[in-house]
Motif scaffolding. Structure first.
Motif: not given
Ligand SMILES: [Zn+2]
Lengths: 322, 284
Positions: A225-226, A250-252, A258, A261, A263, A313, A316-319, B84, B142
């Protein structure tokens, strides 16, 4: 057990050749007077060891190849194994019919449900008629129509993802490929019935996600899944499509990645050597997982289902920063 | 147009030293129009909202200058500026993702490819966002996805319209599956916003493609585009390689999409503020 399709990946070949030899010896044993049984059991042991060696530590690029294996069970194979009473529904009522993304009502454990998924072809001829499992806007709009039907009749939805991606063509763009995908994402997020999405083989970008907004998202062990294909990533970022294997790393993009991570919700184990070596066994494992997750979801109210999917949903996101 | 002669109000547009890596012909005192090849005094081009005075070509227009010019004077309050990006995959190609981020941040003075907040247009409050295309091609990872989702959540909370200017090559490969999931996240935020009765106006700029086109950008209640913007799902090169034929003239441009029923209107940059004000007056 050889698959009989004649198609084998490079890294499968030593195993398949060994199995062929075992089959030949077995045939000789039954027809002739010579006893090869000790030879056969020796080779079978060797085959088992070889299988473990090959498949216990696959590279990401090997998983990509397995995910695309032409002998791999496709959507309709799983429908045959897991559902009864499949009644296919056609057309988007807007422009046309798209046979690369299909679905309809069916029964799961005797109860009516909606199933839909990407459908690839096994032969060139089949692939031509299925457009290699790459939907045009019609396919996505039909999927939307079917999912809205399911909501109206309060039936759970099972979606099965297996596509390189949405089809990049002139007509597809003219008829709003991007719009069709976007609308599915929005509408799926607010449907009031349980949705369980499973990646069977290839989960190619937006064209996959367009039927992938589920309360549960599962992946078969050797599926990917990418956000972009490893080849596409390699040609853009490494400026060399042959570096696809590097891009895959690189895309894992494997099921294992997943899950790590967080997901996806679960990885469904495939039979040794991959789903194509024993499709009924792969279907059985998938069926078991679907049953479990549907059971968990069926206790939820319509509003709870929407909230559950939304929260999943939305998170989702890493920041950093708030 | 009276508003047209006003200077951009949020004058945080970086000066040449920290300017985005644009084609060299756009730098310096003079600029050469990439469409008609006319040499234009750069100041004149900037005063003209980066629209070529000879051929009307709409050149790239930095996000802060755009917001400054389109919103009422001093009405913009920025939100979520401190978000960030991280590097969840530890991604590296010819360059480390972390280094790409660092150099974009240094060159542009922005943390990521999206600026958002609340402002007014002709007195109408809007929850607004605009892509910074110069930041890694306006790609959505993100942070961009989060900020976009918050534009709709803020609009819902404040009971005001949402307005997003899109200019993006699509999802950001370097954040892998997390980028893909931003498509679902932003679209879900719109579904929730739409339980209210305020409009979402989406303005598509050159270019808007990939996962950004195929999520919130194409979900506007009203969808506008600047002239001749490249808008579509797949990039023209990918399509050409797939179908092995040349693409027709004007394919995937605003005018083509309008003709195919995929947009509401094409709006010249000089008319944008007036058109938005008119729309917000009708359904804001
Ligand atoms: Zn010009």
């Amino acid at each position: 057990m050889a698959t009989g399709t004649g198609y084998a990946l490079d890294f499968e070949r030593p195993l398949i050749e060994l199995e062929k030899k075992i089959d030949e010896l077995k045939a000789l044993s039954t027809s002739g007077s010579v006893d090869f049984s000790s030879e056969i059991s020796k080779l079978e042991k060797k085959a088992k060891k070889l299988q473990t060696e090959i498949f216990s530590d696959l590279s990401r690029w090997q998983v990509v190849q397995l995910a695309r294996h032409s002998a791999r069970p496709f959507f309709l194979d799983y429908v045959q194994h897991l559902f009864t009473d499949y009644f296919e529904l056609s057309g988007d009522r807007r422009f046309g019919e798209d046979t690369s993304l299909i679905g309809g009502f069916a029964r799961f454990d005797g109860k009516p449900v909606m199933v839909l998924g990407h459908q690839k072809g096994r032969t060139t001829k089949e692939n031509m008629s299925r457009n290699f499992g790459m939907p045009r806007p019609e396919g996505y709009r039909k999927a939307l129509r079917l999912m809205e039907l399911a909501e109206r009749f309060e039936k759970p939805i099972f979606t099965f993802v297996d596509t390189m991606g949405a089809y990049p063509g002139i007509g597809a763009e003219e008829r709003g490929q991007a719009e069709a995908i976007a609308v599915n994402l929005e509408v799926m997020s607010r449907l009031k019935v349980p949705i369980i999405s499973t990646v069977l083989g290839e989960g190619g970008s937006g064209g996959a996600l367009a039927i992938g907004v589920g309360n549960r998202v599962l992946m078969m062990q050797n599926s990917i899944y990418s956000v972009i294909s490893p080849e596409g990533c390699a040609s853009i970022l490494f400026r060399d499509a042959s570096k696809a294997s590097k891009a895959a790393d690189a895309l894992k993009l494997t099921a294992k990645d997943l899950l790590e991570m967080k997901v996806i919700d679960e990885v469904i184990q495939e039979p040794a050597g991959g789903a194509h070596r024993d499709p009924p066994k792969a279907a059985e494992a998938l069926g078991k997982a679907l049953r479990k997750h549907l059971g968990q979801l069926s206790g939820m109210s319509p509003d709870e289902l929407v909230r559950d999917r939304y929260n999943k949903f939305r998170a989702f996101g890493v920041f950093s920063g708030r | 147009m009276a508003w047209f002669s006003k200077k951009p109000r949020i004058a945080v547009v970086p000066e040449p030293a920290t300017e985005p890596p644009q084609p060299s012909r756009m730098q310096g005192l003079w600029a050469k129009c990439e469409t008609c090849d006319e040499i234009i005094y750069r100041q004149e081009l900037e005063k003209n909202w980066m629209v070529c005075p000879h051929c009307e070509h709409h050149h790239a227009w930095p996000a802060r200058a755009r917001l400054g010019a389109l919103l009422d004077a001093d009405s913009f309050e920025e939100f979520d500026k401190e978000l960030e990006p991280q590097d969840p995959l530890g991604f590296s190609d010819s360059k480390k993702y972390k280094d790409r981020l660092k150099s974009s941040r240094k060159n542009l003075g922005e943390n990521d490819a999206f600026i958002s907040g609340v402002g007014r247009i002709d007195g109408h409050q809007v929850s607004v966002g605009c892509f910074v295309f110069e930041f890694m091609g306006g790609s959505m990872g993100s942070v961009v996805g989060e900020k976009v989702a918050r534009v709709f959540e803020r609009a819902h909370e404040l009971k005001c319209p949402a307005l997003v200017f899109s200019a993006s090559g699509g999802a950001r490969m370097q954040e892998g599956i997390f980028s893909l999931m931003q498509m679902a996240k932003t679209s879900a935020a719109i579904a929730r916003f739409r339980t209210g009765n305020k409009p979402y106006v989406s303005v598509l700029l050159n270019p808007t493609t990939g996962g950004v086109a195929a999520s919130f950008s194409w979900l506007g209640d009203v969808i506008l585009a600047e002239p001749k913007a490249l808008i579509g799902f797949a990039g023209p090169r990918v399509i050409e390689q797939t179908i092995r034929q040349k693409l027709p003239e004007g394919f995937q441009r605003s005018e083509f999409l309008l003709e195919h029923g995929m947009l509401d209107a094409i709006v010249h940059r000089k008319d944008m503020r007036a058109k938005l004000a008119q729309l917000l007056g009708l359904v804001g």
